[in-house]
Design an enzyme around this catalytic site. Structure first.
Site, PDB file in Angstrom:
ATOM      1  N   CYS A 148       0.858  -1.205   0.131  1.00 48.02           N
ATOM      2  CA  CYS A 148      -0.161  -0.060  -0.046  1.00 48.02           C
ATOM      3  C   CYS A 148       0.890   1.224   0.000  1.00 48.02           C
ATOM      4  O   CYS A 148       2.189   1.426   0.354  1.00 48.02           O
ATOM      5  CB  CYS A 148      -0.680  -0.053   1.364  1.00 48.02           C
ATOM      6  SG  CYS A 148      -2.149  -1.259   1.398  1.00 48.02           S
ATOM      7  N   GLU A 168       0.711   3.715   2.111  1.00 45.06           N
ATOM      8  CA  GLU A 168       1.140   4.122   3.415  1.00 45.06           C
ATOM      9  C   GLU A 168       2.308   3.428   4.086  1.00 45.06           C
ATOM     10  O   GLU A 168       3.366   4.486   4.459  1.00 45.06           O
ATOM     11  CB  GLU A 168       0.037   3.611   4.596  1.00 45.06           C
ATOM     12  CG  GLU A 168      -1.317   4.551   4.387  1.00 45.06           C
ATOM     13  CD  GLU A 168      -2.358   3.578   3.518  1.00 45.06           C
ATOM     14  OE1 GLU A 168      -1.719   2.916   2.559  1.00 45.06           O
ATOM     15  OE2 GLU A 168      -3.608   3.620   3.909  1.00 45.06           O
ATOM     16  N   CYS A 194      -2.432  -1.990   6.936  1.00 42.99           N
ATOM     17  CA  CYS A 194      -1.946  -0.790   7.123  1.00 42.99           C
ATOM     18  C   CYS A 194      -2.352  -0.541   8.668  1.00 42.99           C
ATOM     19  O   CYS A 194      -1.474   0.292   9.536  1.00 42.99           O
ATOM     20  CB  CYS A 194      -2.472   0.339   6.365  1.00 42.99           C
ATOM     21  SG  CYS A 194      -1.520  -0.139   4.925  1.00 42.99           S
TER      22      CYS A 194
END
Ligand SMILES: [Zn+2]
Length: 137
Positions: free
Chosen positions: A57, A59, A96
């Site tokens: 991802c 993040e 996340c």
């Protein structure tokens, strides 16, 4: 769970996430941008990397960039996607959320709750979270 409204610093962070995605958007490959604010006052950004089997991802990419620059304290994080000409705020996925609990449980996460943009501490987004013991010594 305590949800807070956004302030001008949050808007700046959202804009940083939008800007990195605007510059790097590629259908399928890079569709999410993220930005983290660190205690130094600096903002680091990242984009997701879609691939076969393993697709980090945005993040963790942004958090990794911050850590690679010597940052240790993340104060806030946000991720955005692209919908036409809009760049709406996303909610962090489960992976996340665990990452944030492990590395920045106090960080404010700006997230999308059914169209309402709010922020809360990372630990509030994963009740009963597994607590990773890094045994840093
Ligand atoms: Zn994620």
């Amino acid at each position: 769970m305590k949800f807070l409204p956004l302030d001008s610093e949050d808007q700046k962070l959202i804009e940083a996430a939008r800007e990195v995605l605007r510059r790097n958007y590629r259908p399928i490959r890079h569709t999410v941008g993220a930005a983290v604010l660190c205690s130094s006052g600096r903002i680091y950004t990242g984009i997701n990397i879609e691939a076969c089997g393993y697709s980090p991802c945005a993040e963790p990419i942004a958090i990794g960039a911050a850590f690679a620059h010597g940052e240790r304290d993340i104060l806030a994080i946000v991720a955005v996607c692209k919908r036409g000409n809009e760049y709406p705020v996303l909610s962090p996925c489960g992976n996340c959320r665990q990452l944030l609990v492990d590395y920045a449980p106090e960080a404010m996460v700006i997230f999308n709750d059914n169209g309402k943009i709010l922020k809360t501490q990372a630990r509030n987004l994963l009740p009963g979270a597994y607590i990773t013991d890094f045994d840093d010594g």
